[in-house]
Design a protein around this motif. Structure first.
Motif, PDB file in Angstrom:
ATOM      1  N   THR A 107      13.888  13.632 -12.255  1.00  0.00           N
ATOM      2  CA  THR A 107      14.606  12.365 -12.078  1.00  0.00           C
ATOM      3  C   THR A 107      15.319  12.347 -10.734  1.00  0.00           C
ATOM      4  OG1 THR A 107      16.471  13.343 -13.290  1.00  0.00           O
ATOM      5  CG2 THR A 107      14.937  11.982 -14.548  1.00  0.00           C
ATOM      6  N   ASP A 108      15.803  13.492 -10.288  1.00  0.00           N
ATOM      7  CA  ASP A 108      16.472  13.544  -8.985  1.00  0.00           C
ATOM      8  C   ASP A 108      15.497  13.230  -7.863  1.00  0.00           C
ATOM      9  OD1 ASP A 108      18.847  14.203 -10.196  1.00  0.00           O
ATOM     10  OD2 ASP A 108      18.547  16.358  -9.990  1.00  0.00           O
ATOM     11  N   ARG A 109      14.270  13.771  -7.955  1.00  0.00           N
ATOM     12  CA  ARG A 109      13.287  13.511  -6.915  1.00  0.00           C
ATOM     13  C   ARG A 109      12.957  12.026  -6.836  1.00  0.00           C
ATOM     14  NH1 ARG A 109       8.906  16.071  -8.796  1.00  0.00           N
ATOM     15  NH2 ARG A 109       8.162  14.155  -9.750  1.00  0.00           N
ATOM     16  N   TRP A 110      12.723  11.406  -7.986  1.00  0.00           N
ATOM     17  CA  TRP A 110      12.368   9.998  -7.984  1.00  0.00           C
ATOM     18  C   TRP A 110      13.516   9.143  -7.456  1.00  0.00           C
ATOM     19  CZ3 TRP A 110       8.828   6.824  -7.316  1.00  0.00           C
ATOM     20  CH2 TRP A 110       8.919   5.489  -7.720  1.00  0.00           C
ATOM     21  N   SER A 111      14.766   9.550  -7.718  1.00  0.00           N
ATOM     22  CA  SER A 111      15.916   8.809  -7.194  1.00  0.00           C
ATOM     23  C   SER A 111      15.917   8.806  -5.676  1.00  0.00           C
ATOM     24  CB  SER A 111      17.216   9.427  -7.716  1.00  0.00           C
ATOM     25  OG  SER A 111      17.269   9.377  -9.121  1.00  0.00           O
ATOM     26  N   TYR A 112      15.471   9.901  -5.077  1.00  0.00           N
ATOM     27  CA  TYR A 112      15.400   9.974  -3.614  1.00  0.00           C
ATOM     28  C   TYR A 112      14.150   9.251  -3.092  1.00  0.00           C
ATOM     29  CZ  TYR A 112      19.191  13.395  -3.695  1.00  0.00           C
ATOM     30  OH  TYR A 112      20.395  14.008  -3.868  1.00  0.00           O
ATOM     31  N   LEU A 113      13.035   9.424  -3.784  1.00  0.00           N
ATOM     32  CA  LEU A 113      11.794   8.807  -3.312  1.00  0.00           C
ATOM     33  C   LEU A 113      11.872   7.286  -3.307  1.00  0.00           C
ATOM     34  CD1 LEU A 113       9.000  11.002  -4.967  1.00  0.00           C
ATOM     35  CD2 LEU A 113       9.655  10.922  -2.560  1.00  0.00           C
ATOM     36  N   ILE A 114      12.565   6.722  -4.274  1.00  0.00           N
ATOM     37  CA  ILE A 114      12.629   5.260  -4.362  1.00  0.00           C
ATOM     38  C   ILE A 114      13.374   4.662  -3.168  1.00  0.00           C
ATOM     39  CG2 ILE A 114      14.790   4.981  -5.646  1.00  0.00           C
ATOM     40  CD1 ILE A 114      13.299   3.012  -7.464  1.00  0.00           C
ATOM     41  N   LEU A 115      14.178   5.514  -2.520  1.00  0.00           N
ATOM     42  CA  LEU A 115      14.883   5.049  -1.316  1.00  0.00           C
ATOM     43  C   LEU A 115      13.923   4.840  -0.142  1.00  0.00           C
ATOM     44  CD1 LEU A 115      18.068   7.323  -1.463  1.00  0.00           C
ATOM     45  CD2 LEU A 115      17.868   4.924  -2.144  1.00  0.00           C
ATOM     46  N   LEU A 116      12.698   5.364  -0.255  1.00  0.00           N
ATOM     47  CA  LEU A 116      11.719   5.168   0.812  1.00  0.00           C
ATOM     48  C   LEU A 116      11.174   3.740   0.855  1.00  0.00           C
ATOM     49  CD1 LEU A 116       9.599   8.456   0.551  1.00  0.00           C
ATOM     50  CD2 LEU A 116      11.131   7.794   2.414  1.00  0.00           C
TER      51      LEU A 116
ATOM     52  N   SER B 109       0.817  -1.203   0.000  1.00  0.00           N
ATOM     53  CA  SER B 109       0.000   0.000   0.000  1.00  0.00           C
ATOM     54  C   SER B 109       0.860   1.267   0.000  1.00  0.00           C
ATOM     55  CB  SER B 109      -0.925   0.000   1.212  1.00  0.00           C
ATOM     56  OG  SER B 109      -1.656   1.197   1.301  1.00  0.00           O
ATOM     57  N   LEU B 110       1.897   1.298   0.821  1.00  0.00           N
ATOM     58  CA  LEU B 110       2.764   2.470   0.884  1.00  0.00           C
ATOM     59  C   LEU B 110       3.487   2.692  -0.442  1.00  0.00           C
ATOM     60  CD1 LEU B 110       4.229   2.013   4.470  1.00  0.00           C
ATOM     61  CD2 LEU B 110       2.923   3.991   3.663  1.00  0.00           C
ATOM     62  N   THR B 111       3.987   1.614  -1.031  1.00  0.00           N
ATOM     63  CA  THR B 111       4.663   1.733  -2.325  1.00  0.00           C
ATOM     64  C   THR B 111       3.690   2.185  -3.403  1.00  0.00           C
ATOM     65  OG1 THR B 111       6.151  -0.057  -1.657  1.00  0.00           O
ATOM     66  CG2 THR B 111       6.141   0.550  -3.974  1.00  0.00           C
ATOM     67  N   ALA B 112       2.453   1.681  -3.346  1.00  0.00           N
ATOM     68  CA  ALA B 112       1.433   2.083  -4.317  1.00  0.00           C
ATOM     69  C   ALA B 112       1.156   3.580  -4.227  1.00  0.00           C
ATOM     70  CB  ALA B 112       0.146   1.293  -4.078  1.00  0.00           C
TER      71      ALA B 112
ATOM     72  N   VAL C  37       9.449  -1.245   3.913  1.00  0.00           N
ATOM     73  CA  VAL C  37       9.589  -2.668   4.226  1.00  0.00           C
ATOM     74  C   VAL C  37      10.016  -2.861   5.677  1.00  0.00           C
ATOM     75  CG1 VAL C  37      10.845  -4.799   3.674  1.00  0.00           C
ATOM     76  CG2 VAL C  37      10.124  -3.258   1.832  1.00  0.00           C
ATOM     77  N   ILE C  38      11.035  -2.133   6.088  1.00  0.00           N
ATOM     78  CA  ILE C  38      11.560  -2.297   7.454  1.00  0.00           C
ATOM     79  C   ILE C  38      10.535  -1.836   8.488  1.00  0.00           C
ATOM     80  CG2 ILE C  38      13.360  -1.536   9.056  1.00  0.00           C
ATOM     81  CD1 ILE C  38      15.217  -1.285   6.596  1.00  0.00           C
TER      82      ILE C  38
END
Length: 387
Positions: A95-104, A75-78, A109-110
């Protein structure tokens, strides 16, 4: 509060998720170049995954919190994908924003694993992120829209997003205050009504996305119908609409404006000597110079072939029009490199002023065309005298 059946709600949400995915898939298939749609499609697919884990957890009663862990992670990833899709749809992609967001995603998961057995903390973790994503998406839909039509087209998705945000905020506050209606987990009435409200607002949101995508697609088609494919300038159809609109406006204000026709002398020789691709290159380069030469208040379009038209507003006198024409001539008359050689551009210009030279589009265009050919004849006469 009325008790609802979580398994039934999860099954309903799953069915809505599947429908939403196919809707987004069809929109993506039809408009593959439309930014953001692929992110929405992947987001709805993950929502299906989340609903499926909720349903299995409700039916099978998984132990050790596997149901909440998998559901929350999906759900969070969605919701992250949906927010990024909305920002890209509104041309706010980075592209820079998405590079940081994908680290979430590892954070999701954790966090979901560590808090899987504590409903209160799990909801605070999940709903805090989801609320931020949903509100950002809702605001982005109506943020600095180009006009009221785009605002209206995007408003349903924005309103549905605000409603979903309100639902999320409601459960978030219940979790913060350790309300008994929420800390019992999936069996609590708060969670059941959260799923019920979210499912209904999700339907409205999908309808809103469909309307927004339809409007965007329609605008693109209309733009193509009014834009010259080679130069990117407004085409003849758009010129006619702009000229008629300007005539209506000046009838009310009493303002003068000029219709200026510009022709590239001997353009045919470029096509004959160097080929049509060189001619196309010349027109594109010439268009760039024309954009720089006109004032910000002026309108420029490709009238057809090697002819261009400028509608000049805010003209105080005939002298200001003459100065504008000379400025255009100075900026446009120069050498241009084309594949195969060099062509020295010389333009012929004719102008007609409304209402002095006419009060209709035909009269103005006729007068400007006549003066343009007179200018062409004068330039040819000068060339013959020099020879």
């Amino acid at each position: 509060m009325i008790q609802l059946d979580l398994a039934t709600l999860a099954l309903m949400f799953l069915a809505l998720g599947i429908t939403s995915f196919f809707v987004m898939f069809l929109i993506w298939r039809i408009n593959r170049d439309m930014p953001g749609v692929m992110f929405w499609m992947l987001g709805t697919l993950l929502n299906i995954t989340s609903a499926m884990f909720n349903l299995l957890n409700a039916l099978l009663g998984w132990s050790d919190g596997w149901g909440p862990f998998t559901s929350n992670t999906a759900s969070l990833t969605a919701n992250l994908l949906i927010m990024e899709g909305t920002l890209r749809f509104r041309n706010l992609g980075s592209t820079d924003r998405w590079s940081y967001l994908i680290l979430l995603i590892p954070v999701f998961v954790i966090g979901s694993w560590l808090l899987r057995l504590d409903p209160g903390l799990r909801y605070i973790f999940h709903d805090g992120f989801t609320l931020a994503f949903q509100l950002t998406s809702a605001i982005a839909f109506v943020w600095r829209t180009s006009d009221r039509h785009e605002f209206t087209a995007n408003s349903l998705a924005a309103v549905a997003g605000v409603c979903m945000s309100a639902t999320i905020a409601w459960r978030f506050m219940l979790a913060l205050t350790s309300s008994e209606s929420i800390i019992m987990g999936p069996e609590s009435t708060g969670t059941q009504w959260y799923v019920f409200a979210g499912a209904n607002f999700h339907v409205a949101w999908i309808f809103g996305l469909s309307v927004a995508c339809y409007f965007r697609s329609r605008q693109q088609v209309m733009q193509l119908a009014r834009e010259d494919a080679l130069t990117g300038l407004p085409n003849r159809r758009c010129i006619d609409e702009k000229l008629n609109q300007t005539l209506l406006e000046v009838q009310r204000s009493g303002e003068q404006f000029a219709t200026i026709l510009i022709d590239l002398n001997d353009f045919k020789t470029v096509n004959d000597h160097y080929g049509h691709s060189s001619g196309d290159t010349l027109l594109v380069e010439f268009t760039g110079r024309l954009r720089e030469a006109v004032r910000t208040s002026d309108f420029a379009g490709r009238y057809g072939g090697d002819e261009f038209l400028v509608i000049a507003r805010q003209l105080e006198s005939r002298e200001s029009l003459d100065q504008l024409i000379e400025r255009l001539r100075d900026k446009l008359n120069s050498e241009l490199r084309v594949p195969g050689g060099t062509f020295y551009v010389v333009v012929s210009i004719g102008a007609a002023v409304c209402p002095v030279d006419g009060t209709s589009a035909d009269e103005l265009l006729g007068a400007a065309d006549s003066r343009m050919y007179s200018d062409k004849a004068r330039q040819k006469a000068k060339t013959l005298v020099k020879l």
